[in-house]
Motif scaffolding. Structure first.
Motif, short mmCIF file in Angstrom:
data_model
loop_
_atom_site.label_atom_id
_atom_site.label_comp_id
_atom_site.label_asym_id
_atom_site.label_seq_id
_atom_site.Cartn_x
_atom_site.Cartn_y
_atom_site.Cartn_z
N ASP A 1 1.12 11.93 -8.17
CA ASP A 1 1.20 11.75 -9.61
C ASP A 1 2.36 12.60 -10.08
N ARG A 2 3.41 11.96 -10.56
CA ARG A 2 4.65 12.66 -10.88
C ARG A 2 4.72 13.12 -12.32
N GLY A 3 3.60 13.09 -13.04
CA GLY A 3 3.55 13.62 -14.39
C GLY A 3 3.75 12.57 -15.47
N PRO A 4 3.60 12.98 -16.72
CA PRO A 4 3.72 12.06 -17.85
C PRO A 4 5.10 11.40 -17.91
N GLY A 5 5.10 10.12 -18.19
CA GLY A 5 6.36 9.39 -18.31
C GLY A 5 6.92 8.91 -17.00
N ASN A 6 6.28 9.22 -15.88
CA ASN A 6 6.73 8.78 -14.55
C ASN A 6 5.66 7.93 -13.89
N LEU A 7 6.10 6.98 -13.07
CA LEU A 7 5.18 6.15 -12.32
C LEU A 7 4.61 6.93 -11.14
N MET A 8 3.39 6.58 -10.74
CA MET A 8 2.81 7.19 -9.54
C MET A 8 3.54 6.66 -8.31
N ALA A 9 3.65 7.50 -7.29
CA ALA A 9 4.32 7.11 -6.05
C ALA A 9 3.30 7.07 -4.93
N THR A 10 3.31 5.99 -4.17
CA THR A 10 2.46 5.86 -2.98
C THR A 10 3.37 5.87 -1.76
N VAL A 11 3.17 6.86 -0.90
CA VAL A 11 3.96 6.98 0.33
C VAL A 11 3.09 6.50 1.48
N ARG A 12 3.54 5.48 2.22
CA ARG A 12 2.77 4.94 3.35
C ARG A 12 3.39 5.43 4.65
N PHE A 13 2.52 5.99 5.49
CA PHE A 13 2.92 6.47 6.81
C PHE A 13 2.32 5.57 7.88
N LYS A 14 3.11 5.23 8.87
CA LYS A 14 2.63 4.56 10.07
C LYS A 14 3.11 5.39 11.25
N SER A 15 2.19 5.76 12.10
CA SER A 15 2.49 6.60 13.26
C SER A 15 3.16 7.91 12.84
N GLY A 16 2.77 8.45 11.69
CA GLY A 16 3.28 9.74 11.23
C GLY A 16 4.65 9.72 10.59
N VAL A 17 5.20 8.53 10.32
CA VAL A 17 6.54 8.41 9.75
C VAL A 17 6.46 7.57 8.48
N VAL A 18 7.25 7.93 7.46
CA VAL A 18 7.25 7.18 6.20
C VAL A 18 7.72 5.75 6.48
N GLN A 19 6.83 4.80 6.19
CA GLN A 19 7.14 3.38 6.37
C GLN A 19 7.66 2.79 5.06
N SER A 20 7.05 3.19 3.94
CA SER A 20 7.49 2.67 2.65
C SER A 20 7.08 3.61 1.53
N ILE A 21 7.76 3.48 0.40
CA ILE A 21 7.43 4.23 -0.82
C ILE A 21 7.41 3.21 -1.94
N SER A 22 6.29 3.17 -2.67
CA SER A 22 6.20 2.22 -3.78
C SER A 22 5.75 2.95 -5.03
N TYR A 23 6.06 2.37 -6.18
CA TYR A 23 5.76 2.97 -7.47
C TYR A 23 4.92 2.03 -8.30
N GLY A 24 4.07 2.61 -9.15
CA GLY A 24 3.24 1.81 -10.05
C GLY A 24 2.51 2.69 -11.04
N ARG A 25 1.95 2.06 -12.06
CA ARG A 25 1.18 2.80 -13.06
C ARG A 25 -0.17 3.24 -12.51
N THR A 26 -0.68 2.46 -11.56
CA THR A 26 -1.94 2.77 -10.90
C THR A 26 -1.68 2.86 -9.40
N PRO A 27 -2.57 3.48 -8.64
CA PRO A 27 -2.36 3.54 -7.19
C PRO A 27 -2.19 2.16 -6.59
N GLN A 28 -1.28 2.04 -5.65
CA GLN A 28 -0.98 0.75 -5.01
C GLN A 28 -1.93 0.48 -3.87
#
Length: 115
Positions: free
Chosen positions: A88-115
């Motif tokens: 949660d990056r604070g007011p005025g910013n979208l939440m960031a969901t960081v997805r890890f596969k095998s311990g490595v960042v696979q993707s980063i997505s943003y949204g108002r609610t958890p992805q």
């Protein structure tokens, strides 16, 4: 069609095209995290996430989208460990969901609610 109309048309078409080659990054505390970073690197740069969800994703046959059947999946081909970290990056910013596969960042997505 005038130049302004052409620019608007091109902008709309660009938004409608799929984002196949798009790579996201996450800025935390003056550092940048991106695809390929390790869990330890993200933890160091961004701190503890608000939520963590870990699950075992099914493994699929290489040429198809069919999952490996259960008797083989549990014995021969184990599932792939996946973790989603929510920031949660604070007011005025979208939440960031960081997805890890095998311990490595696979993707980063943003949204108002958890992805």
């Amino acid at each position: 069609m005038n130049a302004r109309g052409l620019l608007w048309t091109m902008a709309i078409l660009a938004m409608l095209l799929p984002n196949c080659a798009r790579s996201e990054s996450l800025r935390c505390n003056g550092n940048i995290t991106s695809e390929g970073d390790s869990r330890m690197s993200v933890l160091y740069k961004c701190g503890q996430p608000v939520l963590v969800d870990a699950f075992c994703a099914p493994v699929y046959y290489a040429p198809t989208l069919a999952p490996v059947p259960q008797p083989f999946a549990s014995v021969v081909v184990p599932c792939q460990q996946v973790e989603d970290w929510l920031y949660d990056r604070g007011p005025g910013n979208l939440m960031a969901t960081v997805r890890f596969k095998s311990g490595v960042v696979q993707s980063i997505s943003y949204g108002r609610t958890p992805q």
